[in-house]
Enzyme design. Structure first.
Site, short mmCIF file in Angstrom:
data_model
loop_
_atom_site.label_atom_id
_atom_site.label_comp_id
_atom_site.label_asym_id
_atom_site.label_seq_id
_atom_site.Cartn_x
_atom_site.Cartn_y
_atom_site.Cartn_z
N ASN A 1 -3.23 7.16 -30.33
CA ASN A 1 -4.43 7.17 -29.83
C ASN A 1 -4.28 7.41 -28.22
OD1 ASN A 1 -5.78 6.96 -32.12
ND2 ASN A 1 -5.85 4.71 -32.19
N ALA B 1 -9.42 -1.53 -30.25
CA ALA B 1 -9.26 -2.22 -31.49
C ALA B 1 -7.92 -1.63 -32.12
CB ALA B 1 -10.27 -1.94 -32.41
N ASP B 2 -7.47 -0.38 -31.98
CA ASP B 2 -6.20 0.01 -32.43
C ASP B 2 -5.50 0.77 -31.31
OD1 ASP B 2 -4.31 0.53 -34.29
OD2 ASP B 2 -5.21 2.19 -35.31
N LEU B 3 -4.78 0.22 -30.33
CA LEU B 3 -4.03 1.02 -29.28
C LEU B 3 -2.71 1.38 -29.84
CD1 LEU B 3 -4.38 2.07 -26.39
CD2 LEU B 3 -3.31 0.11 -25.85
N ASN B 4 -2.59 2.40 -30.70
CA ASN B 4 -1.44 2.92 -31.24
C ASN B 4 -1.04 4.30 -30.35
OD1 ASN B 4 -2.10 5.07 -32.76
ND2 ASN B 4 -3.12 3.81 -33.93
#
Length: 249
Positions: free
Chosen positions: A180, A174-177
């Site tokens: 992470n 959901a938040d592949l930044n």
């Protein structure tokens, strides 16, 4: 959503602050306690995580091994209403239980993720608060940090292969930044923070959205690096991703 398996143990509890439940890996701990999810319980054995995320995370030196304690906190406009309360839709839908089970499933599929130890929720009427304990990864730095220090020496190809491996296993992050993705100095990598992620049949649409999210974060976090440098290095990541995907990795 992933389901219950033989390694899970579910323990309801009630204390002075209300009631809730803990889901834990009985291969890691014999019994879990609600106090484990309160940073002050650990006293000097807990220290705040200083980089990435929204706060609300601590490194814990626990009897069951080094761990990361993370509270679920809202960001953006939603945080103005409540920083840490979520609408109750059943125990299995809590952020903590869902992440525990998704992370466990990814680990079983061979995706490098920190192993989940225990997850907790506390009911508060029609709302709940939640936290999770995960295996702590030592001597690692995020892709954002590595890029800021090493530039084109950061593990771009390793990152591309790591993401392809997770996507092949069906992880829609959901938040592949860039915070992470964590790496050791030798290039071994892990994907972290699977909150709100989903298991999905691999498809081009959501895979491309994951990669676009990562690229935006690298551009946002580029520091003194030029956008052209980031674009070039992301191209290396993408080429490695495509090669790994084509090989079925």
């Amino acid at each position: 959503m992933t389901g219950f398996d033989a390694t899970e143990e579910l323990t309801p509890f009630r204390d002075d602050s209300g009631f809730g439940a803990i889901l834990f890996d009985r291969n890691r701990v014999r019994q879990a306690s609600p106090e484990w999810f309160v940073p002050s319980f650990w006293e000097q054995r807990a220290r705040p995580v200083e980089s990435g995320g929204r706060g609300g995370a601590w490194f814990i030196d626990a009897p069951f091994g080094p761990a990361l304690l993370r509270r679920y906190l809202r960001g953006g406009m939603a945080a103005r209403v409540s920083r840490d309360r979520y609408w109750w839709q059943g125990a299995g839908s809590t952020r903590s239980f869902a992440e525990f089970r998704l992370t466990r499933t990814m680990a079983e599929k061979g995706v490098p993720v920190p192993r989940p130890i225990a997850a907790c929720y506390r009911r508060d009427g029609m709302f709940y608060r939640a936290a999770i304990l995960l295996e702590r990864l030592d001597d690692v730095r995020s892709l954002a940090d590595r890029a800021a220090v090493a530039g084109d020496g950061a593990p771009w190809e390793e990152a591309g292969r790591l993401i392809a491996r997770a996507h092949r296993a069906g992880l829609d992050h959901a938040d592949l930044n860039a915070h992470n993705l964590l790496f050791t100095t030798t290039g071994r990598g892990w994907i972290i923070d699977l909150d709100r992620g989903r298991m999905r049949i691999p498809a081009t649409g959501w895979r491309e959205r994951n990669l676009a999210r990562l690229k935006r974060s690298l551009l946002k976090l580029r520091g003194n690096r030029s956008a052209e440098e980031v674009e070039r290095d992301f191209g290396r990541l993408r080429e490695a991703y495509d090669r790994a995907w084509d090989r079925g990795y």
